[in-house]
Scaffold this motif. Structure first.
Motif, PDB file in Angstrom:
ATOM      1  N   TRP A  51      66.037  58.742  44.124  1.00 25.72           N
ATOM      2  CA  TRP A  51      65.784  57.737  45.164  1.00 25.72           C
ATOM      3  C   TRP A  51      64.519  56.936  44.841  1.00 25.72           C
ATOM      4  O   TRP A  51      64.509  55.702  44.914  1.00 25.72           O
ATOM      5  N   VAL A 174      72.032  57.442  50.585  1.00 24.32           N
ATOM      6  CA  VAL A 174      70.599  57.724  50.449  1.00 24.32           C
ATOM      7  C   VAL A 174      70.055  57.026  49.209  1.00 24.32           C
ATOM      8  O   VAL A 174      68.974  56.415  49.236  1.00 24.32           O
ATOM      9  N   LEU A 175      70.802  57.105  48.099  1.00 28.82           N
ATOM     10  CA  LEU A 175      70.369  56.430  46.874  1.00 28.82           C
ATOM     11  C   LEU A 175      70.271  54.931  47.100  1.00 28.82           C
ATOM     12  O   LEU A 175      69.281  54.297  46.721  1.00 28.82           O
ATOM     13  N   GLY A 178      67.230  53.333  48.691  1.00 29.24           N
ATOM     14  CA  GLY A 178      66.099  52.951  47.855  1.00 29.24           C
ATOM     15  C   GLY A 178      66.096  51.458  47.610  1.00 29.24           C
ATOM     16  O   GLY A 178      65.053  50.804  47.634  1.00 29.24           O
TER      17      GLY A 178
END
Length: 483
Positions: A51, A174-175, A178
């Motif tokens: 991330w 979630v990635l 970023g």
């Protein structure tokens, strides 16, 4: 549980093929506890590290949008569409390196390969501060695209080697957050640098922006050497000290059980490439993501769009770019969580793109500044939520071998970059600040993405019926495609 599942090979997970036990057995409570411990460790190490790296990956390529609000264009003497070309040329470098890199990563250690590229792109990004003309900027941006290309498809491939299909959509969201937060906080960071370092040591604020962000990502890259794991089953990288023997065994076994029941036996990289190129689904997913990226073309121009709202100074404009991206991150998490819980992808992606279309329609049809600002929340949230799920859907649908999965996801991401290449030219200087033509074109591509979702759901439903027919009359319950 079958004997094969009880004693998996010592090779990493990508070299294992299998399915659930013929007797339909399930794991006992002890094994489930080991699995929970494994996932918790991954969520505390692998996910935060990739991330952070993806945040810097996008921060270092997107800071040109904030630099545009400084003296960037005048200092480099940019005229006409030269700024648009500087944005697009990065994606040309991206195209050149993505597929070769994902073929390589199946045969090397990710804990070394990926951080090396992070450190290289950090130095190149910081070198943007030393450019003084259009030619130098183009050269740096092209090299930046080549050096950044290995990260995202490589990071996603690594995640798909550790997480199951039901876990992957939320982790991909979630990635992607970023990217969202990089875009949100880049405006805040740029505002602070422009107000505090403009002219310091004779350097313009935009030059300090590239230097500071490049140095920060280089530091993150050095940390990644010690934190990133290699593939399951390999006792190298953080895998060696982070996971015990039982956890490494379960890591292999659970991915083995999660594979769709259509696995191939040829494990060569060349076969994986040929198989990916022959699979029509790869190109449907590629067009889907390309349409999504095209609809997301507003990103490099969003500070200019907000500037057109005439909300105040440059600092205020940059501060106002953050809230839509923060809201977009929250919505993306929510949609991905729902997608994992319901084990469904197509409706979640098409629903998100429908929300984006509503935002584009409001932007085109209204002159009211609050309405247009609200519309930006819709199209930012919709595009982010959709993009975060395409890869997790594709990875499970085209993974007959790990090598095919690596090549297919690289091809999908590679083709999708055409959306990033042509979308900057939608934003013509004569259309500022509303960019009506761009909004209409992005609306059309969002609708095209919805159409590909419907096509893919129909295709995978057909494939699932074939898998069920093959296993009919046996005691084996096949693992089906996620729809």
């Amino acid at each position: 549980m079958t004997e094969k599942q009880e004693r998996p090979s010592a090779e990493h997970v990508d070299h294992i093929r299998g399915e659930k036990g013929d007797d339909g057995s399930t794991w006992d409570a002890t094994t489930l506890q080991i699995e929970k411990r494994l996932v918790r460790k991954l969520d505390m190490t692998l996910m935060p590290m990739v991330w952070i790296l993806y945040l810097f990956n996008y921060l270092d390529r997107n800071n040109i949008a904030q630099a545009k609000l400084s003296s960037f264009e005048s200092d480099l003497g940019l005229t006409g569409s030269q700024y648009n070309t500087a944005i697009s040329i990065l994606n040309v470098g991206y195209l050149l390196m993505q597929l070769p890199s994902n073929m390589i990563i199946t045969r090397v250690r990710p804990s070394i390969y990926m951080p090396v590229w992070v450190c290289i792109w950090s130095c190149i990004s910081a070198a943007t501060a030393g450019t003084h003309n259009y030619g130098g900027l183009i050269a740096v941006r092209l090299c930046l695209g080549v050096s950044e290309a290995p990260f995202f498809p490589g990071a996603f491939y690594l995640l798909s080697c550790w997480y199951t299909k039901k876990e992957l959509a939320l982790r991909t969201a979630v990635l992607y957050s970023g990217l969202v937060l990089a875009t949100a906080f880049s405006g805040l960071l740029a505002a602070a640098i422009f107000s505090g370092l403009e002219g310091a040591r004779g350097l313009a604020g935009w030059r300090w922006l590239f230097i500071i962000e490049g140095a920060a990502s280089f530091f993150a890259g050095t940390v990644a050497f010690f934190v990133l794991p290699d593939f399951p089953g390999r006792e190298t990288g953080s895998t060696k000290w982070l996971f015990d023997e039982d956890e490494r065994r379960i890591a292999i076994e659970r991915i083995q059980r999660d594979q769709v029941s259509n696995q191939e036996t040829d494990r060569s990289v060349l076969f994986g490439l040929k198989s990916a190129l022959k699979d029509p689904r790869v190109f449907v997913f590629a067009f889907m993501l390309c349409a999504n990226h095209t609809a997301y073309g507003f990103n490099n121009f969003y500070p200019a769009i907000v500037e057109g709202f005439k909300l105040g100074s440059t600092a205020i404009t940059l501060l106002c770019t953050a809230p839509p991206y923060l809201v977009g991150a929250i919505i993306s998490f929510t949609v991905a969580w729902s997608s994992d819980r319901q084990n469904e992808r197509g409706y979640h992606i098409s629903g998100s793109m429908s929300v984006a279309i509503v935002g584009f329609v409001i932007s085109v049809s209204s002159l009211n500044v609050p309405a247009r600002y609200f519309a930006s929340f819709l199209y930012i949230s919709g595009c982010f939520a959709a993009n975060s799920m395409v890869f997790s859907w594709a990875a499970s649908a085209v993974s007959q071998t790990p090598e095919k999965r690596a090549c297919a996801t690289a091809i999908i991401n590679l083709v999708s970059q055409f959306g990033n290449i042509w979308s900057p030219y939608f934003f013509r200087a004569q259309d500022e600040p509303r960019y009506t033509l761009a909004m209409i074109l992005m609306m059309a591509f969002a609708a095209a993405s919805i159409g590909t979702c419907a096509l893919m759901k129909w295709t995978l439903k057909r494939d699932n019926r074939k898998l069920l027919a093959i296993h009919e009359g046996t005691n084996v319950q096949p693992t089906l495609h996620t729809l």
